[in-house]
Write an enzyme that holds these catalytic residues in place. Sequence first.
Site, PDB file in Angstrom:
ATOM      1  N   TYR A 168       0.420  -1.544  -0.269  1.00 20.73           N
ATOM      2  CA  TYR A 168       0.013  -0.808   0.157  1.00 20.73           C
ATOM      3  C   TYR A 168       1.056   1.605  -0.036  1.00 20.73           C
ATOM      4  O   TYR A 168       0.915   1.869  -0.976  1.00 20.73           O
ATOM      5  CB  TYR A 168      -1.023   0.123   1.483  1.00 20.73           C
ATOM      6  CG  TYR A 168      -1.818  -1.273   1.231  1.00 20.73           C
ATOM      7  CD1 TYR A 168      -3.013  -0.553   0.258  1.00 20.73           C
ATOM      8  CD2 TYR A 168      -1.518  -2.374   2.081  1.00 20.73           C
ATOM      9  CE1 TYR A 168      -3.773  -2.215  -0.229  1.00 20.73           C
ATOM     10  CE2 TYR A 168      -2.855  -3.449   1.855  1.00 20.73           C
ATOM     11  CZ  TYR A 168      -3.025  -3.575   0.752  1.00 20.73           C
ATOM     12  OH  TYR A 168      -4.924  -4.248   1.206  1.00 20.73           O
ATOM     13  N   PRO A 181     -11.257   0.813  -2.320  1.00 17.71           N
ATOM     14  CA  PRO A 181     -12.598  -0.014  -3.226  1.00 17.71           C
ATOM     15  C   PRO A 181     -14.095   1.290  -2.862  1.00 17.71           C
ATOM     16  O   PRO A 181     -13.358   1.999  -1.795  1.00 17.71           O
ATOM     17  CB  PRO A 181     -12.562  -1.376  -2.017  1.00 17.71           C
ATOM     18  CG  PRO A 181     -11.277  -1.372  -1.829  1.00 17.71           C
ATOM     19  CD  PRO A 181     -10.542   0.558  -1.925  1.00 17.71           C
ATOM     20  N   HIS A 403      -7.544   1.149   1.481  1.00 16.06           N
ATOM     21  CA  HIS A 403      -7.562   0.544   2.222  1.00 16.06           C
ATOM     22  C   HIS A 403      -6.547   0.235   2.673  1.00 16.06           C
ATOM     23  O   HIS A 403      -6.570  -1.101   3.434  1.00 16.06           O
ATOM     24  CB  HIS A 403      -6.941  -0.023   0.217  1.00 16.06           C
ATOM     25  CG  HIS A 403      -7.274  -1.803   0.374  1.00 16.06           C
ATOM     26  ND1 HIS A 403      -7.415  -2.624   1.247  1.00 16.06           N
ATOM     27  CD2 HIS A 403      -8.040  -2.746  -0.864  1.00 16.06           C
ATOM     28  CE1 HIS A 403      -7.636  -3.789   1.200  1.00 16.06           C
ATOM     29  NE2 HIS A 403      -8.249  -3.642  -0.491  1.00 16.06           N
ATOM     30  N   LYS A 483     -24.241 -25.642  -1.821  1.00 12.48           N
ATOM     31  CA  LYS A 483     -24.888 -26.465  -0.753  1.00 12.48           C
ATOM     32  C   LYS A 483     -25.282 -27.288  -0.602  1.00 12.48           C
ATOM     33  O   LYS A 483     -24.872 -28.650  -0.243  1.00 12.48           O
ATOM     34  CB  LYS A 483     -25.426 -25.559   0.091  1.00 12.48           C
ATOM     35  CG  LYS A 483     -24.468 -24.492   0.716  1.00 12.48           C
ATOM     36  CD  LYS A 483     -24.896 -23.587   2.096  1.00 12.48           C
ATOM     37  CE  LYS A 483     -24.336 -22.603   2.851  1.00 12.48           C
ATOM     38  NZ  LYS A 483     -25.360 -21.529   3.059  1.00 12.48           N
ATOM     39  N   PRO A 489     -19.538 -22.795  -1.833  1.00 16.57           N
ATOM     40  CA  PRO A 489     -19.967 -22.466  -2.485  1.00 16.57           C
ATOM     41  C   PRO A 489     -19.472 -21.174  -2.980  1.00 16.57           C
ATOM     42  O   PRO A 489     -19.299 -20.997  -4.746  1.00 16.57           O
ATOM     43  CB  PRO A 489     -20.864 -21.116  -2.430  1.00 16.57           C
ATOM     44  CG  PRO A 489     -22.042 -21.894  -0.632  1.00 16.57           C
ATOM     45  CD  PRO A 489     -19.994 -22.711  -0.541  1.00 16.57           C
ATOM     46  N   ASP A 490     -17.948 -20.654  -2.418  1.00 16.77           N
ATOM     47  CA  ASP A 490     -16.785 -19.935  -3.029  1.00 16.77           C
ATOM     48  C   ASP A 490     -16.275 -20.721  -3.847  1.00 16.77           C
ATOM     49  O   ASP A 490     -16.208 -19.975  -4.840  1.00 16.77           O
ATOM     50  CB  ASP A 490     -15.857 -19.470  -1.701  1.00 16.77           C
ATOM     51  CG  ASP A 490     -15.223 -18.385  -1.908  1.00 16.77           C
ATOM     52  OD1 ASP A 490     -15.811 -17.029  -2.422  1.00 16.77           O
ATOM     53  OD2 ASP A 490     -13.889 -18.698  -1.912  1.00 16.77           O
ATOM     54  N   SER A 514      -9.005 -13.214  -2.423  1.00 12.76           N
ATOM     55  CA  SER A 514      -7.645 -12.991  -1.203  1.00 12.76           C
ATOM     56  C   SER A 514      -8.385 -14.132  -0.372  1.00 12.76           C
ATOM     57  O   SER A 514     -10.037 -14.285  -0.213  1.00 12.76           O
ATOM     58  CB  SER A 514      -8.716 -11.753  -0.795  1.00 12.76           C
ATOM     59  OG  SER A 514      -8.749 -10.860  -1.400  1.00 12.76           O
ATOM     60  N   THR A 525      -4.233 -10.449   4.717  1.00 14.86           N
ATOM     61  CA  THR A 525      -4.214 -11.694   3.634  1.00 14.86           C
ATOM     62  C   THR A 525      -3.126 -13.006   2.899  1.00 14.86           C
ATOM     63  O   THR A 525      -1.995 -12.139   3.325  1.00 14.86           O
ATOM     64  CB  THR A 525      -5.092 -11.547   1.969  1.00 14.86           C
ATOM     65  OG1 THR A 525      -3.941 -10.002   2.118  1.00 14.86           O
ATOM     66  CG2 THR A 525      -6.259 -10.579   2.743  1.00 14.86           C
ATOM     67  N   SER A 614     -12.450 -11.242  -5.172  1.00 14.19           N
ATOM     68  CA  SER A 614     -12.370 -10.901  -3.335  1.00 14.19           C
ATOM     69  C   SER A 614     -14.068 -11.734  -3.316  1.00 14.19           C
ATOM     70  O   SER A 614     -15.291 -10.836  -4.061  1.00 14.19           O
ATOM     71  CB  SER A 614     -11.878  -9.867  -3.721  1.00 14.19           C
ATOM     72  OG  SER A 614     -11.800  -9.816  -1.659  1.00 14.19           O
ATOM     73  N   GLN A 615     -14.032 -11.783  -2.056  1.00 13.89           N
ATOM     74  CA  GLN A 615     -15.873 -12.544  -2.190  1.00 13.89           C
ATOM     75  C   GLN A 615     -15.802 -11.191  -0.896  1.00 13.89           C
ATOM     76  O   GLN A 615     -14.728 -11.494  -0.005  1.00 13.89           O
ATOM     77  CB  GLN A 615     -15.733 -13.493  -1.618  1.00 13.89           C
ATOM     78  CG  GLN A 615     -17.149 -14.340  -0.647  1.00 13.89           C
ATOM     79  CD  GLN A 615     -17.391 -15.445   0.059  1.00 13.89           C
ATOM     80  OE1 GLN A 615     -18.192 -15.569   0.335  1.00 13.89           O
ATOM     81  NE2 GLN A 615     -17.123 -16.057  -0.350  1.00 13.89           N
TER      82      GLN A 615
HETATM   83  N1  COA Z   1     -20.906 -28.617   1.801  1.00 11.91           N
HETATM   84  C1  COA Z   1     -22.190 -27.789   2.468  1.00 11.91           C
HETATM   85  N2  COA Z   1     -21.758 -27.161   2.444  1.00 11.91           N
HETATM   86  C2  COA Z   1     -20.946 -25.688   2.700  1.00 11.91           C
HETATM   87  C3  COA Z   1     -19.959 -26.868   1.467  1.00 11.91           C
HETATM   88  C4  COA Z   1     -19.967 -28.105   1.831  1.00 11.91           C
HETATM   89  N3  COA Z   1     -18.837 -29.006   0.835  1.00 11.91           N
HETATM   90  N4  COA Z   1     -18.687 -25.820   1.677  1.00 11.91           N
HETATM   91  C5  COA Z   1     -18.484 -24.922   2.401  1.00 11.91           C
HETATM   92  N5  COA Z   1     -20.783 -24.506   2.806  1.00 11.91           N
HETATM   93  C6  COA Z   1     -21.249 -23.266   3.366  1.00 11.91           C
HETATM   94  C7  COA Z   1     -19.902 -23.282   4.558  1.00 11.91           C
HETATM   95  O1  COA Z   1     -20.252 -23.361   6.107  1.00 11.91           O
HETATM   96  C8  COA Z   1     -20.721 -22.010   4.708  1.00 11.91           C
HETATM   97  O2  COA Z   1     -22.292 -21.963   5.905  1.00 11.91           O
HETATM   98  P1  COA Z   1     -22.627 -20.796   6.245  1.00 11.91           P
HETATM   99  O3  COA Z   1     -23.194 -19.624   4.955  1.00 11.91           O
HETATM  100  O4  COA Z   1     -23.233 -21.209   6.675  1.00 11.91           O
HETATM  101  O5  COA Z   1     -21.404 -20.171   6.532  1.00 11.91           O
HETATM  102  C9  COA Z   1     -21.084 -21.390   3.321  1.00 11.91           C
HETATM  103  O6  COA Z   1     -21.020 -22.876   2.210  1.00 11.91           O
HETATM  104  C10 COA Z   1     -20.016 -21.032   2.923  1.00 11.91           C
HETATM  105  O7  COA Z   1     -18.183 -21.251   2.850  1.00 11.91           O
HETATM  106  P2  COA Z   1     -17.286 -21.176   1.460  1.00 11.91           P
HETATM  107  O8  COA Z   1     -18.473 -20.649   0.725  1.00 11.91           O
HETATM  108  O9  COA Z   1     -16.973 -22.568   1.646  1.00 11.91           O
HETATM  109  O10 COA Z   1     -16.747 -19.823   1.946  1.00 11.91           O
HETATM  110  P3  COA Z   1     -16.367 -19.201   2.991  1.00 11.91           P
HETATM  111  O11 COA Z   1     -17.209 -18.970   3.885  1.00 11.91           O
HETATM  112  O12 COA Z   1     -15.466 -19.980   3.913  1.00 11.91           O
HETATM  113  O13 COA Z   1     -15.163 -17.967   2.643  1.00 11.91           O
HETATM  114  C11 COA Z   1     -13.432 -16.680   1.653  1.00 11.91           C
HETATM  115  C12 COA Z   1     -13.921 -18.785   1.887  1.00 11.91           C
HETATM  116  C13 COA Z   1     -11.915 -17.909   1.492  1.00 11.91           C
HETATM  117  C14 COA Z   1     -13.979 -16.321   0.995  1.00 11.91           C
HETATM  118  C15 COA Z   1     -12.880 -16.604   3.349  1.00 11.91           C
HETATM  119  O14 COA Z   1     -12.333 -17.912   4.066  1.00 11.91           O
HETATM  120  C16 COA Z   1     -12.481 -15.729   3.485  1.00 11.91           C
HETATM  121  O15 COA Z   1     -11.173 -15.315   3.391  1.00 11.91           O
HETATM  122  N6  COA Z   1     -12.813 -14.763   3.814  1.00 11.91           N
HETATM  123  C17 COA Z   1     -11.830 -13.180   3.079  1.00 11.91           C
HETATM  124  C18 COA Z   1     -11.837 -12.569   1.956  1.00 11.91           C
HETATM  125  C19 COA Z   1     -11.336 -11.003   2.486  1.00 11.91           C
HETATM  126  O16 COA Z   1     -10.372 -10.650   2.950  1.00 11.91           O
HETATM  127  N7  COA Z   1     -11.719 -10.227   1.323  1.00 11.91           N
HETATM  128  C20 COA Z   1     -11.091  -9.062   0.806  1.00 11.91           C
HETATM  129  C21 COA Z   1     -10.687  -8.371   0.498  1.00 11.91           C
HETATM  130  S1  COA Z   1     -10.724  -6.321   0.441  1.00 11.91           S
END
Ligand code: COA
Length: 684
Positions: A168, A181, A403, A483, A489-490, A514, A525, A614-615
Amino acid sequence: MAFSVTTRSHSYESYDAEDSVFELSDFADSSDQTCMRQDLVDQKSRRHKRFVRRHSYSPYEVKVKTLAHHHQWKAPEFFRGAKLPPGRMVAHQSSLPHLPVPDLVQTLQKYLKVVRPLVDDIGFQKTKQLVEEFGKPGGLGESLQSKLQSRAQERQNWLDDWWLHTAYLDYREPVVINASPGIVCPPQDFNGKKEQLQFAAKLVAGVLDYKVQIDDQSVPIDKLRTRPLCMDQYYKLFSACRLPGEQRDQVVVYGPDCGVRPRHIVVVHNNQFFSLDVYDNNWKPLSQDHIHAQLKRVVCQSKHPSVPVGILTTENRDTWGRVYNQALKKDKTNKLSLEAINRSIFMLCLDQETVREKDRWTSMGHQLMHGGGSQHNSGNRWFDKTLQFTVGTDGAVGIVYEHSPAEGPPIIALLDHMLDYCSQSPAVKETSVHPKEPQRLHFSLNNSVLEAIDNAKKSLDMQVRDLDLHLVTFKTYGKDFPKSQRLSPDSYIQIAMQLAYYKVNKVACATYESGSTRMFHLGRTDTIRSASVESLKFCQAMQDSSIQPSEKVALLRRAVEGHKKYAQETVSGQGIDRHLLGLKLIAVEAGLDVPDLFEDSTYGQAVHFKLSTSQVPSKYDSLLCFGPVVPDGYGICYNPAEDHINFCISAFNSHRETDTVKLATALNQSLLDMQELLQTQAKL
Ligand code: COA
């Protein structure tokens, strides 16, 4: 012209599809267009070469070559005044584990795996040899690894100041579009000045209500599943500002130990700045009715636009640093005004109407990312301010944030609280009791500053014209479908993005997602690399009609599960990108040459992130927007809800091969194809 994604698909829908597509043709006649496009491409490619030369790591990262000339490089002082007094937060923070230094052999093996789909056989063989040489017993890799481990033992976090600095504060391109952002809130149902001020008053009251939790250290601790996360970023959002320098910037936070605690916000309207006290004598936040009365006073005193001094904050950082330190700050009046801005708790931007783009939501994306250009709201900003809340006369509401102190999730927590507050608070009432008069912040602008403002306007307008942005909602399903298929989902969405990119370009590209390392003390991150051998096999299979659907399903599941595994390793501190960065930086700090591994063209390709993703989830239909990190790439942010997914896709118009609408269409189709594939197989 019709909004093409909407006409091609029923699944994507913009909030308000109409008007024309945003093109260079809207801004220049055809004879100018070629020159302008060429100019932008040249500028961008020069900028990019400079960037790769300097950073040679990732879009956000490391000025290695420059640092190598300064063997005595030391991390500067960051976050002045950000220390928390003893309390719940300090106890929580010190209970968190330290960021690990991953095993060297593990990182090198993973590196070879992730570059495999990105390079040809000859390039890969060369890289394999370089990796073997670097990682051989008693070799350079082991010696750097041991230096890195020593660093990790001496610090709370071996990476945090390096990261803040290289990602940064050493970054010299304008923060606007490139680094800061914008977060678009769901469009609000109001129109006109009166309702704008009523909403803005509620918004300010809602943000102050959130700040109470910051001040008494009672913000709920974030968790990843059951693991508590580092909360440090939450405490660096208020009363914070980036300060421009001529080679590097700083961030200051006027926290609890800064002496006189800030009690004001800054309101900007028609490019004019006002300091507004938002606490009474007993440190009780003003009510929304009193805030409203104060905002009316500000608006009455700033009926016409003035010289947009704030537009200077959209400049290249060296240029802005020079103007700030050598011209602006030298004047006593300016110095006081700058201090008031820097120290303020946050900024409220009372905007004019949003510039209309192809649809309302995309228009809001532009508004939040850059303010629409020098003739619109871009001067009604101070892009160095960590938090700026914008409220337009047309219901366009959002947050622009600088940021360096934080990732999106803490800002979204604040935004969710603020929107809850606004929806639950009663109607604003007129009041005759007026607290202290808002203070106008004066600027004395000499010719050199006026000239700098003119230059800033021109370069900002070029950047604005160059941004290709597209905000869309995929409505067919959301997290619920993956799911139901027992898929993350991610990871599923990431593989859909791989497929979309492959459909359009017929190749895989280095992809950055990220992944939060906030499980560790002061963690930020690391990179989840979504392009893999498995994702490429799946994408190729999807384009090949001779392959059986059952095999495609198996490849899809393997790709999604492979991504999930990589993501889990990354958030557990076992990513490869920050580790490789550390090995490179420790070499530079030791006065050594940058290891050959990092001079290899494969490495260049691996960190040329054509997809930067990014999510950023929110309980509202909010959407964070950011720009691409390479001239020929895309930025994609997504907010997945249970039954739909919001996407913001960005690219540069100056690059002929990128096209956000085309990629959005391919993404829509990819998500539909993947669903059909899984559902059809389930029925067999
Ligand atoms: N079957 C059914 N459900 C599942 C599953 C599977 N195989 N795998 C995951 N799920 C569910 C999880 O339990 C979770 O449930 P919830 O909605 O009830 O909480 C949901 O699906 C989401 O999980 P998933 O999609 O795997 O993603 P996550 O929430 O673990 O996120 C990252 C993953 C990488 C995005 C997160 O760990 C992260 O690092 N986020 C921060 C990113 C960031 O900093 N961004 C900003 C940059 S400016």
